[in-house]
Design a protein around this motif. Sequence first.
Motif, short mmCIF file in Angstrom:
data_model
loop_
_atom_site.label_atom_id
_atom_site.label_comp_id
_atom_site.label_asym_id
_atom_site.label_seq_id
_atom_site.Cartn_x
_atom_site.Cartn_y
_atom_site.Cartn_z
N THR A 23 0.83 -1.21 0.00
CA THR A 23 0.00 0.00 0.00
C THR A 23 0.86 1.26 0.00
O THR A 23 0.48 2.26 -0.61
CB THR A 23 -0.97 0.04 1.20
OG1 THR A 23 -0.23 -0.08 2.41
CG2 THR A 23 -2.00 -1.06 1.11
N VAL A 24 2.02 1.22 0.67
CA VAL A 24 2.91 2.39 0.65
C VAL A 24 3.45 2.62 -0.75
O VAL A 24 3.49 3.76 -1.23
CB VAL A 24 4.06 2.22 1.67
CG1 VAL A 24 5.15 3.26 1.46
CG2 VAL A 24 3.52 2.30 3.09
N ASP A 30 -0.10 7.08 -6.16
CA ASP A 30 -1.49 7.54 -6.07
C ASP A 30 -2.48 6.55 -6.68
O ASP A 30 -3.41 6.94 -7.37
CB ASP A 30 -1.65 8.91 -6.74
CG ASP A 30 -0.99 10.01 -5.94
OD1 ASP A 30 -0.94 9.87 -4.71
OD2 ASP A 30 -0.54 11.00 -6.54
N ALA A 31 -2.27 5.27 -6.41
CA ALA A 31 -3.16 4.25 -6.95
C ALA A 31 -3.30 3.10 -5.95
O ALA A 31 -2.94 1.96 -6.24
CB ALA A 31 -2.64 3.73 -8.28
N VAL A 32 -3.83 3.37 -4.77
CA VAL A 32 -3.96 2.34 -3.75
C VAL A 32 -5.17 1.45 -4.07
O VAL A 32 -6.27 1.95 -4.28
CB VAL A 32 -4.10 2.96 -2.35
CG1 VAL A 32 -4.31 1.88 -1.30
CG2 VAL A 32 -2.90 3.81 -2.02
N ASP A 33 -4.92 0.15 -4.08
CA ASP A 33 -5.97 -0.82 -4.35
C ASP A 33 -6.83 -0.99 -3.09
O ASP A 33 -6.31 -1.34 -2.03
CB ASP A 33 -5.33 -2.15 -4.73
CG ASP A 33 -6.34 -3.19 -5.18
OD1 ASP A 33 -7.54 -2.86 -5.26
OD2 ASP A 33 -5.92 -4.33 -5.45
N PRO A 34 -8.14 -0.73 -3.17
CA PRO A 34 -9.00 -0.87 -1.98
C PRO A 34 -9.04 -2.30 -1.44
O PRO A 34 -9.32 -2.53 -0.27
CB PRO A 34 -10.37 -0.42 -2.45
CG PRO A 34 -10.28 -0.19 -3.89
CD PRO A 34 -8.87 -0.25 -4.32
N LYS A 35 -8.74 -3.29 -2.29
CA LYS A 35 -8.73 -4.68 -1.85
C LYS A 35 -7.66 -4.89 -0.77
O LYS A 35 -7.88 -5.61 0.20
CB LYS A 35 -8.46 -5.59 -3.05
CG LYS A 35 -8.56 -7.06 -2.75
CD LYS A 35 -8.52 -7.88 -4.01
CE LYS A 35 -7.12 -8.43 -4.18
NZ LYS A 35 -7.03 -9.36 -5.32
N GLU A 37 -6.54 -2.62 1.34
CA GLU A 37 -7.01 -1.97 2.56
C GLU A 37 -8.06 -2.82 3.27
O GLU A 37 -8.08 -2.90 4.49
CB GLU A 37 -7.55 -0.58 2.25
CG GLU A 37 -6.46 0.39 1.84
CD GLU A 37 -6.97 1.77 1.50
OE1 GLU A 37 -8.21 1.94 1.38
OE2 GLU A 37 -6.14 2.66 1.36
N ARG A 38 -8.91 -3.48 2.49
CA ARG A 38 -9.91 -4.37 3.09
C ARG A 38 -9.23 -5.56 3.77
O ARG A 38 -9.65 -5.97 4.86
CB ARG A 38 -10.90 -4.85 2.04
CG ARG A 38 -11.95 -3.80 1.65
CD ARG A 38 -13.10 -4.41 0.87
NE ARG A 38 -12.69 -5.16 -0.31
CZ ARG A 38 -12.49 -4.64 -1.52
NH1 ARG A 38 -12.66 -3.34 -1.72
NH2 ARG A 38 -12.13 -5.41 -2.53
N GLN A 39 -8.18 -6.09 3.14
CA GLN A 39 -7.45 -7.19 3.76
C GLN A 39 -6.80 -6.74 5.07
O GLN A 39 -6.83 -7.47 6.07
CB GLN A 39 -6.38 -7.73 2.81
CG GLN A 39 -6.94 -8.54 1.66
CD GLN A 39 -5.84 -8.99 0.71
OE1 GLN A 39 -4.87 -8.27 0.48
NE2 GLN A 39 -6.01 -10.18 0.15
N LEU A 40 -6.21 -5.55 5.06
CA LEU A 40 -5.62 -5.01 6.29
C LEU A 40 -6.68 -4.84 7.38
O LEU A 40 -6.45 -5.19 8.55
CB LEU A 40 -4.95 -3.66 6.02
CG LEU A 40 -3.54 -3.71 5.43
CD1 LEU A 40 -3.10 -2.32 5.00
CD2 LEU A 40 -2.57 -4.28 6.43
N ASP A 41 -7.83 -4.32 7.01
CA ASP A 41 -8.92 -4.13 7.97
C ASP A 41 -9.39 -5.47 8.54
O ASP A 41 -9.68 -5.57 9.74
CB ASP A 41 -10.09 -3.39 7.34
CG ASP A 41 -9.79 -1.94 7.06
OD1 ASP A 41 -8.83 -1.40 7.67
OD2 ASP A 41 -10.49 -1.33 6.23
N ARG A 42 -9.46 -6.49 7.69
CA ARG A 42 -9.89 -7.81 8.13
C ARG A 42 -8.88 -8.40 9.14
O ARG A 42 -9.28 -8.95 10.17
CB ARG A 42 -10.03 -8.75 6.93
CG ARG A 42 -11.23 -9.61 6.97
CD ARG A 42 -11.49 -10.49 5.77
NE ARG A 42 -10.44 -10.67 4.79
CZ ARG A 42 -10.43 -10.10 3.57
NH1 ARG A 42 -11.41 -9.29 3.21
NH2 ARG A 42 -9.46 -10.34 2.73
N ILE A 43 -7.59 -8.23 8.86
CA ILE A 43 -6.55 -8.73 9.77
C ILE A 43 -6.63 -7.97 11.09
O ILE A 43 -6.56 -8.57 12.17
CB ILE A 43 -5.15 -8.59 9.13
CG1 ILE A 43 -5.00 -9.57 7.97
CG2 ILE A 43 -4.05 -8.81 10.17
CD1 ILE A 43 -3.75 -9.36 7.14
#
Length: 110
Positions: A23-24, A30-35, A37-43
């Motif tokens: 993600t960094v 300037d093209a962060v994949d929301p998938k 971020e969702r995986q990070l949130d799930r963890i």
Amino acid sequence: MSEVYRSYTPAEKRQRAWLLVRTVKQAAADAVDPKLERQLDRIDQAAAERGQREAAALLRQDQKAKATLAAAKAAERAARGKDRAAARDARKEAERQARATEKAIRRAGL
């Protein structure tokens, strides 16, 4: 520091570190994949739930150790003769256990 105690497994730590690096790199472009971020949130959510259960178990264990210590102190005060030496050993063991649970709580940051 976050107010939520999280307990990550070693695999979650590795996966989370890898996802953060990804993600960094994507944020620099300037093209962060929301998938990701969702995986990070799930963890993070799984670690927060596990941390909540572990914190509750630590606190229950601490209360039990303190109650055992109080009972051992009372038994030592009431004991006489040879029973007093056994009661003193039981109190010392209860004190050791109470210190160990307090140390575990401090290390967990609770």
